[in-house]
Design a protein around this motif. Structure first.
Motif, short mmCIF file in Angstrom:
data_model
loop_
_atom_site.label_atom_id
_atom_site.label_comp_id
_atom_site.label_asym_id
_atom_site.label_seq_id
_atom_site.Cartn_x
_atom_site.Cartn_y
_atom_site.Cartn_z
N PHE A 175 0.85 -1.19 0.00
CA PHE A 175 0.00 0.00 0.00
C PHE A 175 0.89 1.25 0.00
O PHE A 175 1.72 1.44 0.89
CB PHE A 175 -0.90 0.04 1.23
N ARG A 176 0.72 2.10 -1.03
CA ARG A 176 1.54 3.31 -1.12
C ARG A 176 0.70 4.57 -0.97
O ARG A 176 1.15 5.54 -0.35
CB ARG A 176 2.28 3.37 -2.47
N THR A 177 -0.48 4.57 -1.55
CA THR A 177 -1.34 5.75 -1.49
C THR A 177 -2.77 5.30 -1.21
O THR A 177 -3.08 4.10 -1.23
CB THR A 177 -1.32 6.55 -2.80
N ALA A 178 -3.65 6.27 -1.00
CA ALA A 178 -5.06 5.95 -0.72
C ALA A 178 -5.73 5.25 -1.91
O ALA A 178 -6.71 4.52 -1.72
CB ALA A 178 -5.81 7.24 -0.38
N LYS A 179 -5.20 5.43 -3.13
CA LYS A 179 -5.78 4.78 -4.30
C LYS A 179 -5.59 3.26 -4.26
O LYS A 179 -6.29 2.52 -4.96
CB LYS A 179 -5.15 5.35 -5.57
N ASP A 180 -4.62 2.80 -3.46
CA ASP A 180 -4.36 1.36 -3.36
C ASP A 180 -5.33 0.64 -2.43
O ASP A 180 -5.32 -0.59 -2.35
CB ASP A 180 -2.93 1.12 -2.85
N LEU A 181 -6.16 1.39 -1.76
CA LEU A 181 -6.96 0.82 -0.68
C LEU A 181 -8.35 0.44 -1.17
O LEU A 181 -9.32 1.19 -1.04
CB LEU A 181 -7.08 1.82 0.48
N SER A 182 -8.48 -0.71 -1.70
CA SER A 182 -9.79 -1.21 -2.11
C SER A 182 -10.39 -2.03 -0.97
O SER A 182 -9.69 -2.46 -0.05
CB SER A 182 -9.66 -2.09 -3.36
N LYS A 183 -11.69 -2.24 -1.06
CA LYS A 183 -12.38 -3.04 -0.04
C LYS A 183 -11.76 -4.44 0.04
O LYS A 183 -11.52 -4.97 1.13
CB LYS A 183 -13.86 -3.12 -0.38
N HIS A 249 5.97 12.43 14.85
CA HIS A 249 6.89 11.66 15.70
C HIS A 249 8.13 11.22 14.91
O HIS A 249 9.12 10.80 15.52
CB HIS A 249 6.18 10.43 16.26
N GLU A 250 8.03 11.31 13.58
CA GLU A 250 9.16 10.96 12.70
C GLU A 250 9.71 9.57 13.03
O GLU A 250 10.90 9.37 13.27
CB GLU A 250 10.27 12.02 12.80
N ILE A 251 8.81 8.60 13.04
CA ILE A 251 9.18 7.22 13.37
C ILE A 251 9.62 6.49 12.11
O ILE A 251 8.86 6.40 11.14
CB ILE A 251 7.98 6.49 14.02
N PRO A 252 10.84 5.96 12.07
CA PRO A 252 11.31 5.24 10.87
C PRO A 252 10.63 3.88 10.74
O PRO A 252 10.16 3.30 11.72
CB PRO A 252 12.81 5.09 11.13
N GLY A 253 10.58 3.39 9.53
CA GLY A 253 10.11 2.03 9.29
C GLY A 253 8.62 1.92 9.04
O GLY A 253 8.13 0.80 8.79
N VAL A 254 7.89 3.03 9.07
CA VAL A 254 6.44 2.98 8.81
C VAL A 254 6.07 4.11 7.87
O VAL A 254 6.78 5.11 7.74
CB VAL A 254 5.61 3.09 10.10
N ARG A 255 4.91 3.95 7.23
CA ARG A 255 4.41 4.96 6.30
C ARG A 255 2.95 5.26 6.67
O ARG A 255 2.18 4.36 7.01
CB ARG A 255 4.51 4.46 4.86
N PHE A 256 2.60 6.54 6.61
CA PHE A 256 1.24 6.98 6.91
C PHE A 256 0.53 7.34 5.61
O PHE A 256 1.02 8.14 4.81
CB PHE A 256 1.25 8.20 7.83
N ILE A 257 -0.64 6.74 5.41
CA ILE A 257 -1.47 7.04 4.25
C ILE A 257 -2.72 7.75 4.75
O ILE A 257 -3.56 7.15 5.43
CB ILE A 257 -1.85 5.75 3.49
N ARG A 258 -2.81 9.04 4.45
CA ARG A 258 -3.92 9.83 4.98
C ARG A 258 -5.24 9.37 4.39
O ARG A 258 -5.36 9.12 3.18
CB ARG A 258 -3.69 11.30 4.68
N LEU A 259 -6.26 9.26 5.27
CA LEU A 259 -7.59 8.83 4.87
C LEU A 259 -8.57 10.00 4.95
O LEU A 259 -8.37 10.93 5.74
CB LEU A 259 -8.07 7.70 5.80
N PRO A 260 -9.64 9.97 4.18
CA PRO A 260 -10.62 11.08 4.18
C PRO A 260 -11.60 10.99 5.35
O PRO A 260 -12.82 11.15 5.17
CB PRO A 260 -11.32 10.91 2.84
#
Length: 288
Positions: A175-183, A249-260
């Motif tokens: 998962f890279r962006t919100a477009k990757d998030l299907s049901k 928090h600038e935590i390495p090793g994780v990625r945040f994908i903003r949701l609406p």
């Protein structure tokens, strides 16, 4: 003997001249003389040796000058401290806040408080949701910053900030962006979510989000603290839904994908709390 007589004594002990001292303390020379005589009478001690030309301290007077000077300095400090408390400039403020804003809003809040009221002591704590109301009501806390509306009797709340929910995934996740998030894709994921607290509006928001996506999440881990959830995500135990303020928090090793989906922050405090310190802090935080 009263405090004003001691102040007259110390002024005369410095000047060793009745007329100059009377002018300095804004009373007549005869009034000053009466005050010193009354003080000596009350103490049963001669404080000054006087003649037509000179005024000097007796040994007992010299001793009291040294002691009372230190005591009066301490009393003045105490009075000043009390005035600062009265004005809400001194004392202690105890603030509970969610882990999610430790790297975003909290540094801004502390900066504003410390710059405006440098003598104010700040205690920052994190409290379980089910304990927030009790701690406020029992004066263990002065102010709670929370993602939950607190509509309990005797508690007031108001919204101060809004941010987004975010999907938290390991850096290597597909998962890279919100477009990757299907049901279908989300339904196959294992989720790590906050502990289910009955009555929590924040937990209800997360459930509403899943319902809007028509997903029944596969949840096998729960934690009260977002930092723990993020550490588990980083280790590959699953993915999570958290406020996007954790990005700070600038935590390495994780990625945040903003949701609406929006999540609100609220201030909660006692309705009947007239502490001027609290009133001052509320004004500062509302301005963020």
């Amino acid at each position: 003997m009263d405090l004003q007589q001691i102040k007259y004594f110390l002024a005369l002990a410095d000047e060793l001249h009745f007329w100059k001292t009377a002018e300095k303390v804004h009373i007549t020379q005869s009034a000053l003389s009466r005050q010193i005589q009354a003080l000596e009478s009350d103490l049963g001690i001669q404080l000054f040796e006087r003649n037509k030309r000179n005024v000097k301290l007796t040994p007992a007077g010299q001793f009291l000058k040294e002691k009372w000077t230190r005591e009066l300095t301490e009393i003045n400090y105490i009075h000043q401290f009390a005035r600062q408390i009265h004005l809400g400039e001194n004392g202690t403020i105890r603030i509970a806040h969610p882990d999610s804003i430790s790297g975003s809003l909290i540094p801004d809040i502390v900066s504003r408080i410390s710059q405006t009221f440098p003598k104010l002591q700040i205690e920052l704590v994190q409290v379980l949701y089910e304990n927030q109301q009790e701690f406020l009501s029992n004066y263990k806390l002065d102010l709670v910053i929370t993602r939950d509306k607190n509509e309990a009797k005797g508690i007031r709340f108001e919204k101060i900030y809004t941010d987004n929910l975010a999907l938290v995934v390991p850096d290597a996740h597909r998962f890279r962006t919100a477009k990757d998030l299907s049901k279908e894709q989300l339904a196959n994921q294992k989720f790590i979510l906050p502990v289910k607290d009955e009555g929590s509006s924040y937990n209800s928001l997360i459930q509403q989000m899943f319902e809007s996506l028509d997903i029944e999440p596969d949840v096998y881990l729960h934690s009260e603290f977002g930092s723990t959830i993020i550490a588990l995500v980083r280790k590959g135990f699953g993915i999570a839904i958290l406020p996007d303020s954790y990005i700070d928090h600038e935590i390495p090793g994780v990625r945040f994908i903003r949701l609406p989906f929006k999540t609100d922050l609220y201030l909660s405090w006692r309705v009947d709390d007239n502490n001027p310190v609290l009133a001052n802090i509320l004004k500062l935080i509302r301005g963020i």
